[in-house]
Scaffold this active site. Sequence first.
Site, PDB file in Angstrom:
ATOM      1  N   ASP A  22      -9.470  -7.792   5.720  1.00 21.60           N
ATOM      2  CA  ASP A  22     -10.526  -8.464   4.919  1.00 21.60           C
ATOM      3  C   ASP A  22     -12.084  -8.083   5.233  1.00 21.60           C
ATOM      4  O   ASP A  22     -12.266  -7.725   6.288  1.00 21.60           O
ATOM      5  CB  ASP A  22     -10.305  -9.822   5.551  1.00 21.60           C
ATOM      6  CG  ASP A  22     -11.142 -11.137   4.828  1.00 21.60           C
ATOM      7  OD1 ASP A  22     -11.595 -10.881   3.422  1.00 21.60           O
ATOM      8  OD2 ASP A  22     -11.233 -12.221   5.477  1.00 21.60           O
ATOM      9  N   HIS A  39     -15.210  -1.697  -0.812  1.00 22.32           N
ATOM     10  CA  HIS A  39     -13.873  -1.330  -1.078  1.00 22.32           C
ATOM     11  C   HIS A  39     -13.708   0.121  -0.960  1.00 22.32           C
ATOM     12  O   HIS A  39     -12.694   0.652  -0.320  1.00 22.32           O
ATOM     13  CB  HIS A  39     -13.244  -1.758  -2.513  1.00 22.32           C
ATOM     14  CG  HIS A  39     -13.196  -3.364  -2.712  1.00 22.32           C
ATOM     15  ND1 HIS A  39     -12.674  -4.271  -1.884  1.00 22.32           N
ATOM     16  CD2 HIS A  39     -13.667  -4.172  -3.513  1.00 22.32           C
ATOM     17  CE1 HIS A  39     -12.650  -5.361  -2.317  1.00 22.32           C
ATOM     18  NE2 HIS A  39     -13.250  -5.229  -3.229  1.00 22.32           N
ATOM     19  N   LEU A 133       6.189   7.595   9.746  1.00 22.17           N
ATOM     20  CA  LEU A 133       5.716   5.986   9.728  1.00 22.17           C
ATOM     21  C   LEU A 133       5.727   5.737   8.381  1.00 22.17           C
ATOM     22  O   LEU A 133       5.800   6.340   7.380  1.00 22.17           O
ATOM     23  CB  LEU A 133       4.126   6.032  10.143  1.00 22.17           C
ATOM     24  CG  LEU A 133       3.217   4.745   9.601  1.00 22.17           C
ATOM     25  CD1 LEU A 133       3.705   3.661  10.592  1.00 22.17           C
ATOM     26  CD2 LEU A 133       1.786   5.318   9.565  1.00 22.17           C
TER      27      LEU A 133
END
Length: 251
Positions: A22, A39, A133
């Site tokens: 956020d 962004h 991962l």
Amino acid sequence: MSSLEAKIDRQKLPRHIAIIMDGNGRWAQEKGQDRLYGHFHGVESVRDIVEGCAEMGIEYLTLYAFSTENWDRPSKEVNGLMELLVDTIRNEVETLNRNNIKLYVIGDMNMLPDYARQELNEALEMTSHNSGLNLVIALSYSSRWELVNAVKSIANDVKQGKIDPAAINQDTLQQYLCTSELPDPELMIRTSGEYRISNFLLYQLAYAELYFTNVRWPDFRKENLYEAILDYQQRERRFGKTSTQVIDAPL
């Protein structure tokens, strides 16, 4: 190795970390730029945190990239986000493969533009053989959407005689969620100072430790991740039991 990283107990790492990324828009506006600027810079944070998790041996990292509610944002921002998503995936697949990272996507892929869905499917296929991962991108996702879909699917299977209603339990519901192949997160991090879950993994976060930081996502780096993990390691995870029960439990 930084002083913070050195303090982390590698035997007590969370197996699965989930992050609500956020603050991109507010970070940009504070710098006099449009939201897409934030962004764009948030992608660098994604690279850094993915690398940090992979280096430590975290098994699963889920990033909340775009909610179903985000489709209601101004079309310029939504279109820009889709283009950024496609460009980022196209540019990062080679790095993911080089680092043995497997990509997953959870969410309503049908809502994505065709070109974005095609790029994602290619990336999923190209990283499917990796065993390090597991990077999970929550894209066009909301937990209420996920739960409604799960209930509909269960009801349909009951109707077809595949499930006995009396036998439905927590495990049944879990098998119908987007995350059926994933363990629940032990640690959820939210950046930018908001203290809410925002329709993210509502069922899966039932016993997660929640960590909130005022740092905007574009400024969030490995040191901030280490701080969150150290905070997590100082907590006592009881799962409804008493402290005494947890301490006395056999290893």
